[in-house]
Design an enzyme around this catalytic site. Structure first.
Site, PDB file in Angstrom:
ATOM      1  N   SER A 170     -38.386   1.693  13.453  1.00 39.19           N
ATOM      2  CA  SER A 170     -38.612   0.282  13.085  1.00 39.19           C
ATOM      3  C   SER A 170     -37.258  -0.416  13.028  1.00 39.19           C
ATOM      4  O   SER A 170     -36.222   0.249  12.911  1.00 39.19           O
ATOM      5  CB  SER A 170     -39.270   0.252  11.701  1.00 39.19           C
ATOM      6  OG  SER A 170     -39.298  -1.054  11.174  1.00 39.19           O
ATOM      7  N   TYR A 174     -40.781   2.387   2.969  1.00 35.69           N
ATOM      8  CA  TYR A 174     -41.050   2.315   4.412  1.00 35.69           C
ATOM      9  C   TYR A 174     -39.734   2.390   5.192  1.00 35.69           C
ATOM     10  O   TYR A 174     -39.586   3.164   6.136  1.00 35.69           O
ATOM     11  CB  TYR A 174     -41.785   1.015   4.723  1.00 35.69           C
ATOM     12  CG  TYR A 174     -42.097   0.795   6.191  1.00 35.69           C
ATOM     13  CD1 TYR A 174     -43.196   1.402   6.786  1.00 35.69           C
ATOM     14  CD2 TYR A 174     -41.290  -0.023   6.988  1.00 35.69           C
ATOM     15  CE1 TYR A 174     -43.484   1.203   8.126  1.00 35.69           C
ATOM     16  CE2 TYR A 174     -41.568  -0.227   8.327  1.00 35.69           C
ATOM     17  CZ  TYR A 174     -42.666   0.385   8.899  1.00 35.69           C
ATOM     18  OH  TYR A 174     -42.943   0.187  10.230  1.00 35.69           O
TER      19      TYR A 174
HETATM   20  N1  LIG Z   1     -46.530  -3.805  13.804  1.00 32.94           N
HETATM   21  C1  LIG Z   1     -45.225  -3.857  13.567  1.00 32.94           C
HETATM   22  O1  LIG Z   1     -44.661  -4.936  13.385  1.00 32.94           O
HETATM   23  C2  LIG Z   1     -44.405  -2.596  13.539  1.00 32.94           C
HETATM   24  C3  LIG Z   1     -43.025  -2.755  13.404  1.00 32.94           C
HETATM   25  C4  LIG Z   1     -42.228  -1.621  13.348  1.00 32.94           C
HETATM   26  C5  LIG Z   1     -42.789  -0.360  13.447  1.00 32.94           C
HETATM   27  N2  LIG Z   1     -44.136  -0.224  13.578  1.00 32.94           N
HETATM   28  C6  LIG Z   1     -44.664   1.135  13.640  1.00 32.94           C
HETATM   29  O2  LIG Z   1     -45.486   1.281  14.778  1.00 32.94           O
HETATM   30  C7  LIG Z   1     -46.497   2.265  14.524  1.00 32.94           C
HETATM   31  C8  LIG Z   1     -47.852   1.700  14.869  1.00 32.94           C
HETATM   32  O3  LIG Z   1     -48.105   0.574  14.033  1.00 32.94           O
HETATM   33  P1  LIG Z   1     -49.138  -0.590  14.385  1.00 32.94           P
HETATM   34  O4  LIG Z   1     -48.440  -1.864  14.110  1.00 32.94           O
HETATM   35  O5  LIG Z   1     -49.779  -0.358  15.692  1.00 32.94           O
HETATM   36  O6  LIG Z   1     -50.164  -0.386  13.168  1.00 32.94           O
HETATM   37  P2  LIG Z   1     -51.766  -0.222  13.114  1.00 32.94           P
HETATM   38  O7  LIG Z   1     -52.092  -0.242  11.665  1.00 32.94           O
HETATM   39  O8  LIG Z   1     -52.401  -1.228  14.013  1.00 32.94           O
HETATM   40  O9  LIG Z   1     -51.983   1.239  13.724  1.00 32.94           O
HETATM   41  C9  LIG Z   1     -51.590   2.412  13.060  1.00 32.94           C
HETATM   42  C10 LIG Z   1     -52.617   3.500  13.327  1.00 32.94           C
HETATM   43  O10 LIG Z   1     -52.174   4.704  12.664  1.00 32.94           O
HETATM   44  C11 LIG Z   1     -53.321   5.303  12.071  1.00 32.94           C
HETATM   45  N3  LIG Z   1     -52.949   6.168  10.950  1.00 32.94           N
HETATM   46  C12 LIG Z   1     -52.477   5.789   9.735  1.00 32.94           C
HETATM   47  N4  LIG Z   1     -52.297   6.856   8.952  1.00 32.94           N
HETATM   48  C13 LIG Z   1     -52.660   7.937   9.679  1.00 32.94           C
HETATM   49  C14 LIG Z   1     -52.713   9.333   9.415  1.00 32.94           C
HETATM   50  N5  LIG Z   1     -52.363   9.832   8.210  1.00 32.94           N
HETATM   51  N6  LIG Z   1     -53.120  10.165  10.399  1.00 32.94           N
HETATM   52  C15 LIG Z   1     -53.503   9.668  11.608  1.00 32.94           C
HETATM   53  N7  LIG Z   1     -53.495   8.356  11.912  1.00 32.94           N
HETATM   54  C16 LIG Z   1     -53.069   7.504  10.952  1.00 32.94           C
HETATM   55  C17 LIG Z   1     -54.173   4.123  11.599  1.00 32.94           C
HETATM   56  O11 LIG Z   1     -55.519   4.510  11.355  1.00 32.94           O
HETATM   57  C18 LIG Z   1     -54.005   3.157  12.760  1.00 32.94           C
HETATM   58  O12 LIG Z   1     -55.010   3.337  13.744  1.00 32.94           O
HETATM   59  C19 LIG Z   1     -46.330   2.655  13.043  1.00 32.94           C
HETATM   60  O13 LIG Z   1     -45.579   3.835  12.947  1.00 32.94           O
HETATM   61  C20 LIG Z   1     -45.561   1.487  12.467  1.00 32.94           C
HETATM   62  O14 LIG Z   1     -44.816   1.839  11.334  1.00 32.94           O
HETATM   63  C21 LIG Z   1     -44.952  -1.318  13.621  1.00 32.94           C
END
Ligand SMILES: NC(=O)c1ccc[n+]([C@@H]2O[C@H](COP(=O)([O-])OP(=O)(O)OC[C@H]3O[C@@H](n4cnc5c(N)ncnc54)[C@H](O)[C@@H]3O)[C@@H](O)[C@H]2O)c1
Length: 280
Positions: A150, A163
């Site tokens: 991130s 986080y």
């Molecule tokens: N959206 C953003 O702005 C952003 C920014 C930086 C990093 N990220 C990272 O990107 C990745 C994806 O995030 P996203 O934005 O697509 O979020 P999202 O919430 O849309 O998707 C995350 C997915 O992970 C699954 N998940 C959560 N806990 C879990 C577990 N214990 N076992 C299996 N699956 C699990 C959820 O059910 C969900 O389907 C994450 O690691 C997040 O930290 C996102």
């Protein structure tokens, strides 16, 4: 030494493994990989979201394996890897994407919050690598690992204390893994997406003072207004894999954060505090 290059414009004959593929970035990466010819092994805690992603992949004519996995549990991940190897053979690209957020400063983060965040955001990545890397190494034809860090993993965010800590850890793990995997021809990329409009704003628990509904709505509105889609992230992640980049900042704010963190750390801290204030 096998080459870590994976030509991501054509993934036919390749197996792509993605955790957290039931939503957001994981789902879009799965669909894009399928459009480019890959077969997919996908897991998530959310079985309904996973089934919807799998329907999209089958509609594209690609093979897909889905399994309910809690990435925090090593045994779940080992079972998923065994099923993947049986169905498709060795993984070519592993994407450790599953992750959760927590909007809270350190003083509002309790021991259970820490356990939860660390078990998913850090240990989930560890479990993914432990379950899939040995067979990739044994096969001897290289491959690639993508870990979702991130911008909060390169610049500290005081609104995201735990986080941010876990994402710094994922960044560090990716750096060490990249060096260790080099002789095996396996590339490793740490992805820093930026502000991406996904379900994460709805799924993230909020701690501390103030009206939580108002704070969530404000956060979701900010992400909506930024308007950077998971689909765009997916395209840029596959480009970074193709180029075997060690670090892949995605949106403009991620490029700026990464550059500031390396070149001008005090300015980086100032920028990060401004970003955190905007989200509150
Ligand atoms: N959206 C953003 O702005 C952003 C920014 C930086 C990093 N990220 C990272 O990107 C990745 C994806 O995030 P996203 O934005 O697509 O979020 P999202 O919430 O849309 O998707 C995350 C997915 O992970 C699954 N998940 C959560 N806990 C879990 C577990 N214990 N076992 C299996 N699956 C699990 C959820 O059910 C969900 O389907 C994450 O690691 C997040 O930290 C996102």
């Amino acid at each position: 030494m096998p080459s870590p290059r994976i030509k991501t414009s054509d993934l036919s004959g390749r197996t792509v493994v993605i955790t957290g593929a039931g939503s957001g970035i994981g789902r879009e990466l799965a669909l894009l990989s399928a459009r480019r010819g890959a077969d997919l092994a996908l897991c998530d805690l959310n079985e309904q979201g996973l089934a919807e992603t799998a329907d999209g992949i089958r509609a594209l004519g690609r093979a897909v394996l889905t399994q309910r996995v809690d990435v925090a549990r090593a045994a779940d991940m080992e079972a998923f890897a065994a099923a993947t190897h049986e169905r498709f053979g060795v993984a070519d690209l592993l994407v450790n994407n599953a992750g959760v957020g927590l909007l809270a400063g350190f003083l509002d983060t309790g021991p259970k919050d820490w356990d939860w965040l660390v078990s998913i955001n850090l240990m989930g990545v560890v479990h993914g690598c432990s379950a899939f890397l040995p067979t990739m190494i044994e096969r001897g034809r290289g491959g690639h690992v993508v870990n979702l860090s991130s911008t909060a993993g390169v610049l500290a965010n005081p609104q995201l204390s735990a986080y941010s800590t876990t994402k710094f850890a994922v960044f560090g793990l990716s750096e060490t893994l990249r060096l260790e995997m080099r002789p095996h021809g396996i590339g490793v990329t740490a992805v820093c997406p930026g502000v991406i409009n996904t379900n994460i704003t709805r799924a993230t628990p909020i701690r501390g003072g103030g009206d939580h509904d108002r704070r969530r709505e404000h956060l979701a509105a900010l992400y909506r207004k930024r308007g950077y889609t998971a689909e765009r992230v997916a395209r840029n992640v596959l480009r970074a894999v193709d180029r075997n980049k060690p670090v892949a900042p995605i949106a403009a704010e991620a490029h700026l954060s990464y550059w500031l963190s390396r070149a001008v750390p005090p300015a980086g801290r100032w920028f990060s505090a401004r970003l955190a204030a905007m989200a509150d």
